[in-house]
Scaffold this motif. Structure first.
Motif: not given
Length: 432
Positions: A45-70
């Protein structure tokens, strides 16, 4: 009013939306060396595509929708704002880039919508301020285990940078343009064979600029609409290598024009073959070779043809270091008066180093060679970049970015020669 048709050749992995070349900035994303569509080639896996769960933003759950502000906020300094060889003028700037993404995940019909506003404000040179935006919508329909249909729509307003070869040197403000379009991609997989077809529509509309004395600088001759259709067939000989063939026809129609310079209508084709591959645990890439030809309708414009080369190679030096090289040779449209386009050869090399799990350092260089069609002009542009991205938490990331660009030009109608340096810092707030 005529519309333009362009059929662009796909690479071995898929369709790429035409890129909008921009200066590097600390508000940019990290990017990735994607392993998508690589027949499960994920032993490394390339450095930039490696998953980092501790630093991955979590979306806001709106029912069945996922909202990700930035929200990305950056500040920097450009020491040659107008890309001039002499009388260099520098200025500091502030950049705000709010973005919102809305996704409805589904195993059969995934829907997405995102919008971004890009506000660029300079300390002293208000004429260079830019308000840009983009809105994108998508639908991924999984028809069956073997068939998928991906639909995307896009719309945006952009400001052309002074370092662009198409930017008029006498303009008192950057050229603005709007871009809108859509893409439909149908993919069928049968055992080891994958067939993909793409249809794309894109419209570009350029606004006129003015000289310091207020005289208009016409840009209407650049307005055109592009329709794209491409077919690619890829066959996996083994999990490590797949061969492919791709072909396209194109027709580019510019809008009707009254004046001494006719519309740059053209027809052409591209044919290519190649392979996507994985070399053990050390490398993953793709390469295609072929031939392209573009024939222009006006007799005063020269036709162009040549060798088509496109490829990418990601080399995993260690689990913490990824080196990526690319090459791309083909025809690009231009706004330079008298030229119908230019043969562009781009070569890049970049290294990404995961110094810490949450600290990524990147450095790289790019050489772009331009050979303009119908006029005597050749450009060489070198771009050197360095950046550091520090992931503080799931919500916060810091970035430092340094860039240097130099351009040389030759010929009877040579373009500008300049050196431009830019440094910026930024932070990004994401998710909850």
């Amino acid at each position: 009013m005529k519309r333009a048709i362009t059929f662009a050749l796909l690479g071995s992995c898929g369709f790429a939306v035409p890129a909008l070349a921009q200066q590097s900035d600390a508000t940019d994303g990290l990017g990735s060396v994607s392993s998508e569509n690589s027949y499960g080639r994920d032993r490394n896996i390339g450095v930039l595509e490696r998953r980092r769960p501790d630093y991955t933003p979590e979306p806001i759950q709106l029912g069945v929708l996922e909202l990700m502000p930035r929200m990305a906020i950056g500040a920097g300094y450009d020491d040659n704002l107008y890309a001039q060889e002499n009388d260099r003028i520098g200025d500091a700037y502030l950049r705000l880039r709010p973005r919102v993404s809305l996704v409805r995940p589904s195993p059969t019909l995934k829907l997405s919508l995102d919008g971004e506003l890009d506000l660029l404000r300079y300390a002293d040179r208000a004429s260079e301020n830019a308000t840009q935006y983009s809105v994108n919508a998508g639908a991924l329909y999984t028809i069956s285990k073997s068939d998928t249909l991906n639909l995307t729509l896009r719309n945006g307003r952009y400001s052309q940078e002074r370092v662009s070869p198409d930017s008029p040197t006498q303009a008192s403000r950057p050229v603005r343009f709007t871009l809108s379009g859509g893409t439909a991609t149908y993919t069928h997989v049968f055992n080891r064979l994958r067939v993909r077809g793409v249809v794309d529509v894109e419209n570009r509309n350029y606004s006129d600029s003015v000289t310091p004395l207020g005289d208009p600088i016409d840009q209407d001759f650049r307005d055109h609409t592009t329709y794209t259709g491409t077919a690619v067939g890829e066959y996996a000989l083994s999990p490590s290598i797949a061969l492919f063939v791709a072909g396209s026809l194109n027709k580019r129609d510019y809008r009707e024009r009254i004046g001494p310079v006719p519309a740059r209508d053209s027809k052409g084709f591209e044919l290519a073959g190649g392979a996507s591959f994985e070399l053990g645990r050390k490398a993953r890439g793709a390469l295609r070779l072929g031939y392209f030809q573009q024939d222009y309708r006006p007799v005063e414009f020269e036709d162009v043809s040549g060798l088509l080369v496109r490829g990418e190679l990601a080399y995993f030096l260690t689990p913490l270091v990824t080196i990526t090289g690319t090459v791309d040779r083909g025809i690009k449209e231009t706004g330079v008066n008298g030229a119908t386009g230019y043969l562009a050869t781009n070569m890049t090399l970049r290294a990404d180093y995961e110094l810490l799990r949450n600290l990524i350092i990147s450095a790289g260089g790019e050489l772009e060679k331009r050979d303009f069609n119908n006029i005597d002009r050749r450009d060489d542009r070198w771009t050197w970049r360095g950046s550091a991205s520090y992931l503080v938490s799931k919500r916060l990331a810091l970035r430092l970015d340094v860039q240097r660009r130099t351009q040389s030009s030759w010929g009877a109608t040579a373009g500008r020669e300049f050196t431009d340096n830019r440094v910026s810092v930024g932070l990004t707030f994401s998710g909850l």
